[in-house]
Design an enzyme around this catalytic site. Structure first.
Site, PDB file in Angstrom:
ATOM      1  CB  SER A 151      -0.700   0.123   0.767  1.00  0.00           C
ATOM      2  OG  SER A 151      -2.018   0.968   0.687  1.00  0.00           O
ATOM      3  CG  ASP A 325      -6.341  -3.733  -3.434  1.00  0.00           C
ATOM      4  OD1 ASP A 325      -6.775  -2.870  -3.189  1.00  0.00           O
ATOM      5  OD2 ASP A 325      -5.808  -3.675  -3.354  1.00  0.00           O
ATOM      6  CG  HIS A 358      -5.891  -2.316  -0.296  1.00  0.00           C
ATOM      7  ND1 HIS A 358      -4.263  -2.023  -0.540  1.00  0.00           N
ATOM      8  CD2 HIS A 358      -5.430  -1.107   1.281  1.00  0.00           C
ATOM      9  CE1 HIS A 358      -3.953  -1.652  -0.857  1.00  0.00           C
ATOM     10  NE2 HIS A 358      -4.034  -0.775   0.740  1.00  0.00           N
TER      11      HIS A 358
END
Length: 384
Positions: A151, A325, A358
């Protein structure tokens, strides 16, 4: 596989100011960090793990006398684990602006003698990477075997490949993107507005009022948490279950017919996550870190040409995305792959089918962990 055991954070003070992308500078600052494993004789086995939004330097292991203190990536980092601390010297750094020990809004501003609060300078991914590079200088590490992150951590790993191309042999960027989409920026802005409109925010100087904008933090976390989960993950975990434990459409299910009370289990879950977050995270830090996410865009200085931006990179790349995601979708990783291939860089890409959204980069997905294990096995073979 074992844990790295009990760990102790360390700190490094820097008297020399850190020049920031905004034109401001951060002077007289401290970085808190942890290390796991042993640095080899030629200091060639160091792996930097970059943290995402609400994480810290505490990647693996536990703290003595503190229950449930496992590091946020303890399932990945440790003896015999995919990032094996028997072979690698792993470094976790808390970024400036955070609320977990490094200099941030909660620390004292040397110019005023009071907490920085809203006066803490705006920081970017590039600023964090520069700060990390200074810490490596202090540790005598001239080149990293790898920079790894998921991320926002993945954005830092990518930035390492561009800002310090000669100091990085491998970039491993997981569930990340070359920049945020308008939708992602919009989510961040709604979260920030929830915080700054909380009556307890006091223009960011709530420390002086001995209060915390918890209501805003709760809402911000609830918004964020929704984006970290896939629709399928939410459906399988909660569906339309009500607080009485039965499906809302099942015979005998009852509603409270209230607009204020919790009716559905998903509501209860989000409120719990928001309450927990508001007890340990700093509101000014949340504003700073989401803004750093917004600003990351290495192609910006190249008229939007991502391929031109990555011409500076020299290391090998491993990119990973997850099919469900939707916040950092596989399409965004493919943009990075194309830019790297345009420059004939050495890049591997894995798109893993996982139901978790995610958050998958933090979880125990067997294929994902096998991939990272193989990646670090190959890196270990390069060691002298």
């Amino acid at each position: 596989m074992h844990s790295v055991g009990q760990v102790t954070p360390q700190s490094q003070h820097f008297a020399q100011p850190l020049a920031l992308q905004s034109g401001a500078s951060l002077r007289d600052y401290t970085l808190v960090y942890e290390t796991y494993g042993t640095l080899n004789a030629d200091k060639s086995n160091a792996v930097l793990v970059c943290h995402a939004l609400n994480a810290s330097h505490h990647i693996a292991g536990t703290y003595q006398g503190v229950e449930k203190s496992e590091g946020w990536w303890d399932n990945l980092v440790g003896p015999g684990k995919p990032l094996d601390t028997n072979r690698f010297f792993v470094i976790g750094v808390n970024n400036p602006g955070s609320c977990f020990g490094s200099t941030g809004p909660m620390q004292t501003n040397p110019d005023t003698g009071r907490p920085y609060g809203a006066d803490f300078p705006v920081v970017t991914v590039e600023d964090w990477v520069d700060a990390q590079a200074r810490l490596l200088d202090a540790l005598g590490i001239t080149q990293l075997a790898a920079a790894l992150g998921g991320s926002l951590g993945g954005m830092q790993a990518l930035s390492w490949s561009l800002r310090y191309p000669q100091r990085l042999r491998h970039c491993i960027a997981v569930a990340t993107a070359p920049n945020l989409s308008a939708q992602n920026i919009a989510f961040n802005e709604v979260a920030r507005r929830a915080i700054v409109t909380d009556p307890e925010f006091h223009d960011g100087h709530y420390y002086a009022h001995n209060t915390v904008p918890r209501r805003g933090l709760r809402v911000a976390r609830m918004i964020g948490h929704i984006t970290y989960l896939s629709d399928d993950a939410m459906e399988s975990k909660f569906g339309r279950l009500t607080r009485n434990g039965s499906g809302a459409t099942a015979a005998g299910a009852r509603y409270a017919y209230s607009t204020q009370d919790i009716e559905f289990e998903i509501e209860s879950y989000l409120r719990y996550q928001g309450d927990k977050f508001s007890e340990y995270f700093d509101a000014n830090t949340y504003l700073l870190i989401t803004r750093a996410l917004d600003y990351f865009d290495p192609a910006r200085d190249f008229d939007g040409d991502l391929s031109a931006a990555f011409a500076a990179a020299r290391c090998q790349f491993q990119l990973v995305s997850f099919t469900t995601d939707w916040r950092f979708s596989p399409e965004r990783s493919r943009e990075l792959v194309k830019a790297l291939l345009d420059n004939r860089r050495d890049v591997s890409y894995a798109e893993i089918e996982a139901p978790h959204g995610h958050d998958a980069f933090l979880l125990d997905d067997a294929r994902y962990h096998a991939l990272l294990r193989a990646c670090f096995d190959n890196i270990a073979k390069e060691q002298k």
